[in-house]
Design a protein around this motif. Structure first.
Motif, PDB file in Angstrom:
ATOM      1  N   UNK A   1      11.959  -2.121   3.228  1.00 51.16           N
ATOM      2  CA  UNK A   1      10.768  -1.439   3.732  1.00 51.16           C
ATOM      3  C   UNK A   1      10.154  -0.609   2.606  1.00 51.16           C
ATOM      4  N   UNK A   2       8.838  -0.536   2.591  1.00 51.34           N
ATOM      5  CA  UNK A   2       8.166   0.211   1.536  1.00 51.34           C
ATOM      6  C   UNK A   2       6.810   0.701   2.038  1.00 51.34           C
ATOM      7  N   UNK A   3       6.253   1.612   1.291  1.00 53.85           N
ATOM      8  CA  UNK A   3       4.894   2.073   1.542  1.00 53.85           C
ATOM      9  C   UNK A   3       4.022   1.396   0.498  1.00 53.85           C
ATOM     10  N   UNK A   4       2.955   0.735   0.953  1.00 52.05           N
ATOM     11  CA  UNK A   4       2.052   0.045   0.031  1.00 52.05           C
ATOM     12  C   UNK A   4       1.564   0.987  -1.049  1.00 52.05           C
ATOM     13  N   UNK A   5       1.750   0.642  -2.326  1.00 54.27           N
ATOM     14  CA  UNK A   5       1.412   1.534  -3.430  1.00 54.27           C
ATOM     15  C   UNK A   5      -0.063   1.924  -3.505  1.00 54.27           C
ATOM     16  N   UNK A   6      -0.956   1.061  -3.057  1.00 56.44           N
ATOM     17  CA  UNK A   6      -2.391   1.333  -3.173  1.00 56.44           C
ATOM     18  C   UNK A   6      -2.978   1.998  -1.929  1.00 56.44           C
ATOM     19  N   UNK A   7      -2.523   1.557  -0.746  1.00 53.53           N
ATOM     20  CA  UNK A   7      -3.167   2.054   0.471  1.00 53.53           C
ATOM     21  C   UNK A   7      -2.251   2.861   1.387  1.00 53.53           C
ATOM     22  N   UNK A   8      -0.989   3.022   1.029  1.00 52.52           N
ATOM     23  CA  UNK A   8      -0.069   3.822   1.830  1.00 52.52           C
ATOM     24  C   UNK A   8       0.363   3.171   3.128  1.00 52.52           C
TER      25      UNK A   8
END
Length: 164
Positions: free
Chosen positions: A72-79
């Protein structure tokens, strides 16, 4: 992603879910420890009787699926909340291995993949359990396919088979 990518995912996955079809048409999927010996051949071992072998007797077509690098991750560009992953799937025909030499070589390949530091015990294990172990061969009927979601170091999603 292409077949080479999919095969790499299948090779690296700690297990592959193999989906069978029961006699009544119900699906039956189970994670198994498979080994690949060439571009289209996989093996697993199991008991001499049970659901997997019952399914194969009725319908030898199986589906393979695997996921690696799942995080799982947070999108680097749009959160956005998302998941990075590599996945693969394939379809094949399963059959019991009846040739003793092929059965031993398949078990050797499985052991080498999952217990490479214990191969000194392989011959004794074969002597003890070969006659009470089934080996199933899955031959792919089409090239496997893969998918992934992955970001590069600049936070851009790598699309269209772009590799770093």
């Amino acid at each position: 992603m292409d077949a080479a990518f999919a095969l790499e995912v299948l090779d690296k996955a700690p297990y592959i879910t193999v989906s069978f079809t029961r006699q009544d048409g119900c699906p039956y999927g189970v994670p198994l420890s498979l080994v690949r010996t060439d571009e289209k051949t996989f093996y697993f071992h199991c008991a001499l009787e049970g659901d997997k072998l019952d399914c194969i007797a009725v319908n030898p077509t199986v589906a393979l699926s695997a996921v690696t690098k799942c995080a799982p991750t947070v999108g680097p560009k749009d959160g956005s909340f998302t998941l990075q992953y590599k996945s693969a799937m394939a379809v094949g025909k399963a059959e019991m291995v009846t040739n003793k030499d092929e059965k031993i070589e398949a078990l050797r390949a499985i052991s080498q993949r999952f217990l490479p530091h214990h191969m000194d015990a392989f011959d004794d294990a074969i002597a003890r359990s070969l006659e009470r172990t089934a080996v199933v061969k899955i031959t792919l009927t089409a090239p496997p396919t893969g998918k992934r979601k992955q970001y590069d170091k600049q936070g851009e999603e790598m699309k269209w088979q772009r590799m770093e």
